[in-house]
Design a protein around this motif. Structure first.
Motif, PDB file in Angstrom:
ATOM      1  N   PRO A   1      96.735  38.690   5.896  1.00 53.01           N
ATOM      2  CA  PRO A   1      95.777  39.715   5.801  1.00 53.01           C
ATOM      3  C   PRO A   1      95.541  40.236   7.164  1.00 53.01           C
ATOM      4  CG  PRO A   1      94.615  37.531   6.015  1.00 53.01           C
ATOM      5  CD  PRO A   1      96.195  37.280   6.049  1.00 53.01           C
ATOM      6  N   GLN A   2      94.921  41.242   7.348  1.00 56.71           N
ATOM      7  CA  GLN A   2      94.470  41.732   8.708  1.00 56.71           C
ATOM      8  C   GLN A   2      92.685  41.905   8.615  1.00 56.71           C
ATOM      9  OE1 GLN A   2      96.504  45.008  11.068  1.00 56.71           O
ATOM     10  NE2 GLN A   2      94.554  46.114  10.894  1.00 56.71           N
ATOM     11  N   VAL A   3      92.202  41.184   9.429  1.00 61.65           N
ATOM     12  CA  VAL A   3      90.607  40.968   9.254  1.00 61.65           C
ATOM     13  C   VAL A   3      90.341  41.577  10.509  1.00 61.65           C
ATOM     14  CG1 VAL A   3      88.637  39.576   8.801  1.00 61.65           C
ATOM     15  CG2 VAL A   3      90.816  39.135   7.927  1.00 61.65           C
ATOM     16  N   TRP A   4      89.169  42.407  10.507  1.00 58.54           N
ATOM     17  CA  TRP A   4      88.457  43.133  11.641  1.00 58.54           C
ATOM     18  C   TRP A   4      87.443  42.246  12.156  1.00 58.54           C
ATOM     19  CZ3 TRP A   4      90.971  46.907  13.726  1.00 58.54           C
ATOM     20  CH2 TRP A   4      92.143  47.583  12.801  1.00 58.54           C
ATOM     21  N   ALA A   5      87.519  42.215  13.530  1.00 57.11           N
ATOM     22  CA  ALA A   5      86.243  41.461  14.229  1.00 57.11           C
ATOM     23  C   ALA A   5      85.029  42.029  14.208  1.00 57.11           C
ATOM     24  CB  ALA A   5      86.828  41.376  15.570  1.00 57.11           C
ATOM     25  N   GLU A   6      84.130  40.915  14.079  1.00 55.05           N
ATOM     26  CA  GLU A   6      82.679  41.393  14.385  1.00 55.05           C
ATOM     27  C   GLU A   6      82.097  41.346  15.902  1.00 55.05           C
ATOM     28  OE1 GLU A   6      81.096  42.519  11.792  1.00 55.05           O
ATOM     29  OE2 GLU A   6      82.537  42.025  10.312  1.00 55.05           O
ATOM     30  N   GLN A   7      80.879  41.770  16.044  1.00 54.43           N
ATOM     31  CA  GLN A   7      80.510  41.659  17.420  1.00 54.43           C
ATOM     32  C   GLN A   7      80.107  40.226  17.867  1.00 54.43           C
ATOM     33  OE1 GLN A   7      81.261  44.227  19.137  1.00 54.43           O
ATOM     34  NE2 GLN A   7      80.213  46.244  18.489  1.00 54.43           N
ATOM     35  N   PRO A   8      80.368  39.878  19.052  1.00 58.59           N
ATOM     36  CA  PRO A   8      80.343  38.737  19.575  1.00 58.59           C
ATOM     37  C   PRO A   8      78.676  38.307  19.968  1.00 58.59           C
ATOM     38  CG  PRO A   8      81.175  40.128  21.378  1.00 58.59           C
ATOM     39  CD  PRO A   8      80.872  41.054  20.177  1.00 58.59           C
ATOM     40  N   ALA A   9      77.792  39.099  19.835  1.00 59.41           N
ATOM     41  CA  ALA A   9      76.323  38.877  20.114  1.00 59.41           C
ATOM     42  C   ALA A   9      75.477  39.810  19.382  1.00 59.41           C
ATOM     43  CB  ALA A   9      76.217  38.860  21.655  1.00 59.41           C
ATOM     44  N   GLY A  10      74.329  39.395  19.007  1.00 62.86           N
ATOM     45  CA  GLY A  10      73.837  40.391  18.146  1.00 62.86           C
ATOM     46  C   GLY A  10      72.166  40.113  18.438  1.00 62.86           C
ATOM     47  N   ILE A  11      71.474  39.277  19.304  1.00 64.65           N
ATOM     48  CA  ILE A  11      70.097  39.247  19.584  1.00 64.65           C
ATOM     49  C   ILE A  11      70.068  38.969  21.165  1.00 64.65           C
ATOM     50  CG2 ILE A  11      68.132  37.778  19.420  1.00 64.65           C
ATOM     51  CD1 ILE A  11      69.169  37.096  16.428  1.00 64.65           C
ATOM     52  N   PHE A  12      69.179  39.831  21.694  1.00 70.51           N
ATOM     53  CA  PHE A  12      69.215  39.752  23.234  1.00 70.51           C
ATOM     54  C   PHE A  12      67.652  39.675  23.795  1.00 70.51           C
ATOM     55  CE2 PHE A  12      72.527  42.442  21.364  1.00 70.51           C
ATOM     56  CZ  PHE A  12      73.424  42.038  21.998  1.00 70.51           C
ATOM     57  N   ALA A  13      67.632  38.893  24.934  1.00 77.27           N
ATOM     58  CA  ALA A  13      66.211  38.705  25.478  1.00 77.27           C
ATOM     59  C   ALA A  13      66.480  39.449  26.769  1.00 77.27           C
ATOM     60  CB  ALA A  13      65.982  37.267  25.824  1.00 77.27           C
ATOM     61  N   PHE A  14      65.163  40.412  26.916  1.00 76.02           N
ATOM     62  CA  PHE A  14      64.911  41.241  28.330  1.00 76.02           C
ATOM     63  C   PHE A  14      63.970  40.844  29.199  1.00 76.02           C
ATOM     64  CE2 PHE A  14      67.212  43.558  24.843  1.00 76.02           C
ATOM     65  CZ  PHE A  14      68.109  43.882  25.338  1.00 76.02           C
ATOM     66  N   VAL A  15      64.009  41.044  30.260  1.00 77.38           N
ATOM     67  CA  VAL A  15      62.858  40.661  31.297  1.00 77.38           C
ATOM     68  C   VAL A  15      62.520  41.939  31.898  1.00 77.38           C
ATOM     69  CG1 VAL A  15      62.481  39.507  33.639  1.00 77.38           C
ATOM     70  CG2 VAL A  15      64.273  38.697  31.966  1.00 77.38           C
ATOM     71  N   ASN A  16      61.046  41.881  31.796  1.00 80.32           N
ATOM     72  CA  ASN A  16      60.387  43.078  32.207  1.00 80.32           C
ATOM     73  C   ASN A  16      60.591  43.604  33.781  1.00 80.32           C
ATOM     74  OD1 ASN A  16      58.293  44.868  33.243  1.00 80.32           O
ATOM     75  ND2 ASN A  16      56.688  44.069  31.923  1.00 80.32           N
ATOM     76  N   LYS A  17      60.938  44.828  33.896  1.00 77.45           N
ATOM     77  CA  LYS A  17      61.383  45.378  35.142  1.00 77.45           C
ATOM     78  C   LYS A  17      60.251  44.922  36.166  1.00 77.45           C
ATOM     79  CE  LYS A  17      63.699  49.220  35.405  1.00 77.45           C
ATOM     80  NZ  LYS A  17      64.365  50.740  35.107  1.00 77.45           N
TER      81      LYS A  17
END
Length: 563
Positions: free
Chosen positions: A384-400
């Protein structure tokens, strides 16, 4: 680990996306797994990518962790695996001293279920261990996008905001750039070495955290190998002498042999997701992954022959009557577990986390039951040739607006929650307090009722370790899951925008809204392949070709992260 709650749903929902991204962290948590921008303003003609040519210097240095050695190392993009029993007496310490300075940090995050009160033993124990007073502002995950938009449009933004990728539509990416801090001064390059567990997070996951030319996010990493496995009843296959098929033709032939509608047995559920893999169709899990450079021109998945061939093969399965009637009615998810266990159908594609959860469900009541995963094969019987998925999908951000002391406290939390499996910090993050939230018997931790109610949807969202699979109750399943990923990883290719965080201009947001419904109408015989060809032609004229040009400019300006 032994589930103490209902199993994860089987559709490609937001919760199962998180089950797959968190298979590294939450799928070993003894209960139900957790629930898959940048640049210019997206005011209608904006959008952008995280893959600018200067992005490399923004990334944290990668330093592999040495505190714990996995039983099965990562290979070909797989998770790491642990197959041994858990011994609390031998747990390692990955954070030898408190990094927190005792400050207060407010965190807003999506929550699925009934959130616990702030004053509970889990939160208290975590905060005491880290040295930070984390105050949770949990919001309903099902309506999180609405709350998120309102909060980010206000002046009252918490210290930390967790944002899943599926909530990054509309103006959210612009808000991320304007509202959240640049973490580069704390984490870029060798600076991350002050936080060893964060340094051990794979670089691909960090690349997804670049917004507006700055490193702004903390990631929940996942394996980039496809998480959709063709699961099957190996016990019945063995009993009946069925052989796992190795081509599209063999699959249909076997499906006809298995199916006996009078006996209430069908071969499979809707196999569309497996068809994408067999026919090497570009990923549809995130819009940028659906584009790839072919002979110097960007091509979208819906324009390919492989896409139509996959739909036609899936249509043949429905037409042959080998698909369970529930799938014809669109009931592919809620009833899959019980009817699969009853043998009403023998094959279905779903998230890799169900390999373990279905096993654990049936372990005591149906000891002969054995669910297993088929390898993906090429439709013609070749590799087969399978396509990669994204390596991260949830993120935390800090207030500027956060002070340096608050940022440091947030990073202290993240360095603890990103601790690897086999450490005290991992057990505390994912299980809570021994005796209160979980017990251990014969090397297998199991959550108590209180554990299932309190130790969920929280600290793992601040940051998580590299993808990990560990099931001490079913080590053979853990081993098989990782080895499946390793084999499939050897056939996995990264498309042109792999690893990038991309926001399309808002005028293109709804361009592909009707395609999934049309796919299902075609596979179920209600529409024809020619209807899809017509839809693709209309997509091109209504904006698809202009969107192609937009992506081409991104590629020209930023290059590709795929390798």
């Amino acid at each position: 680990m032994t589930p103490n709650a209902a199993s994860a749903p089987s559709g490609p929902s937001r919760r199962t996306f998180l089950a797959s991204t968190a298979v590294a962290t939450a799928a070993v948590a003894g209960g139900m797994p957790l629930l898959a921008a940048c640049g210019a303003s997206d005011s209608g003609s904006g959008g952008g990518s995280s893959a600018g040519k200067g992005a490399q210097k923004l990334l944290p240095a990668y330093v592999a962790g040495s505190v714990v050695t996995p039983d099965i190392p990562s290979k070909n993009g797989s998770a790491i695996g642990f197959t041994g029993k858990l011994d609390l007496a031998t747990l390692k310490t990955s954070v030898p001293k408190k990094l927190g300075k005792g400050g207060k940090v407010t965190v807003m995050a999506p929550f699925w279920g009934s959130p616990p009160k702030q004053d509970n033993p889990y939160y208290d124990a975590m905060n005491d261990m880290i040295g930070v007073d984390v105050q949770w502002q949990n919001q309903d995950g099902n309506t999180y996008d609405q709350k998120l938009g309102a909060v980010l449009a206000s002046s009252d933004v918490p210290d930390v905001v967790v944002i899943p990728n599926w909530n990054m539509g509309g103006k959210i990416p612009t808000a991320i750039i304007s509202k959240f801090a640049d973490l580069g001064p704390y984490l870029s390059g060798d600076r991350v070495k002050d936080y060893p567990n964060l340094a051990a997070i794979p670089t691909d996951a960090w690349r997804r955290c670049i917004f507006g030319g700055k490193l702004r996010g903390l990631p929940m990493p996942s394996s980039y190998v496809t998480n959709i496995v063709p699961l099957y009843r190996k016990d019945i296959f063995d009993k009946e002498g069925y052989e796992v098929p190795r081509s599209a033709v063999e699959f249909l032939s076997l499906a006809k042999e298995i199916t006996n509608a009078k006996a209430k047995r069908w071969a499979c559920m809707d196999m569309k997701w497996t068809a994408w893999q067999m026919f090497s169709v570009l990923s549809g899990s995130e819009k940028p992954l659906g584009w790839n450079l072919v002979d110097g021109k960007l091509v979208n998945r819906i324009e390919t022959d492989e896409y139509l061939e996959a739909l036609e093969w899936t249509r043949k399965l429905f037409a042959a009557g080998v698909v369970h009637p529930d799938a014809m009615l669109g009931k592919n998810a809620p009833d899959a577990g019980p009817k699969f266990a009853a043998g009403e159908f023998l094959i279905y594609p779903n998230d890799i986390s169900q390999w373990w959860s279905r096993t654990a469900e049936q372990a005591t009541q149906n000891p002969d039951y054995k669910i297993w995963g088929m390898d993906v094969y090429g439709h013609d019987g070749g590799d087969p040739q399978v396509w990669a998925e994204q390596p991260a999908g949830i993120f935390a951000f800090v207030n500027k607006k956060a002070s340096e002391s608050v940022v440091r406290d947030v990073l202290a939390v993240a360095n603890t929650t990103a601790a690897p499996y086999g450490t005290k910090e991992y057990m505390a993050t994912n299980y809570g307090v021994e005796g209160t939230h979980y017990t251990v018997k014969d090397g297998v931790p199991t959550k108590t009722t209180r554990g299932n109610n309190e130790v969920i949807n929280a600290y793992v969202m601040i940051a998580s370790p590299a993808a990990t699979i560990a099931h001490p109750d079913f080590p053979d399943v853990a081993k098989a899951q990782v080895e499946w990923q390793q084999r499939m990883g050897s056939f996995t290719r990264k498309s042109s925008f792999f690893g990038q965080m991309i926001t399309e201009p808002s005028r293109y947001t709804n361009l592909m809204d009707d395609f999934e419904t049309l796919e299902d109408d075609i596979t179920r015989g209600r529409k024809k392949i020619s209807d899809m060809q017509q839809a693709v032609a209309e997509w091109k004229s209504k904006g698809g070709d202009k969107l192609r040009d937009w992506y081409q400019k991104l590629l020209d300006d930023n290059g590709s992260s795929a390798s």
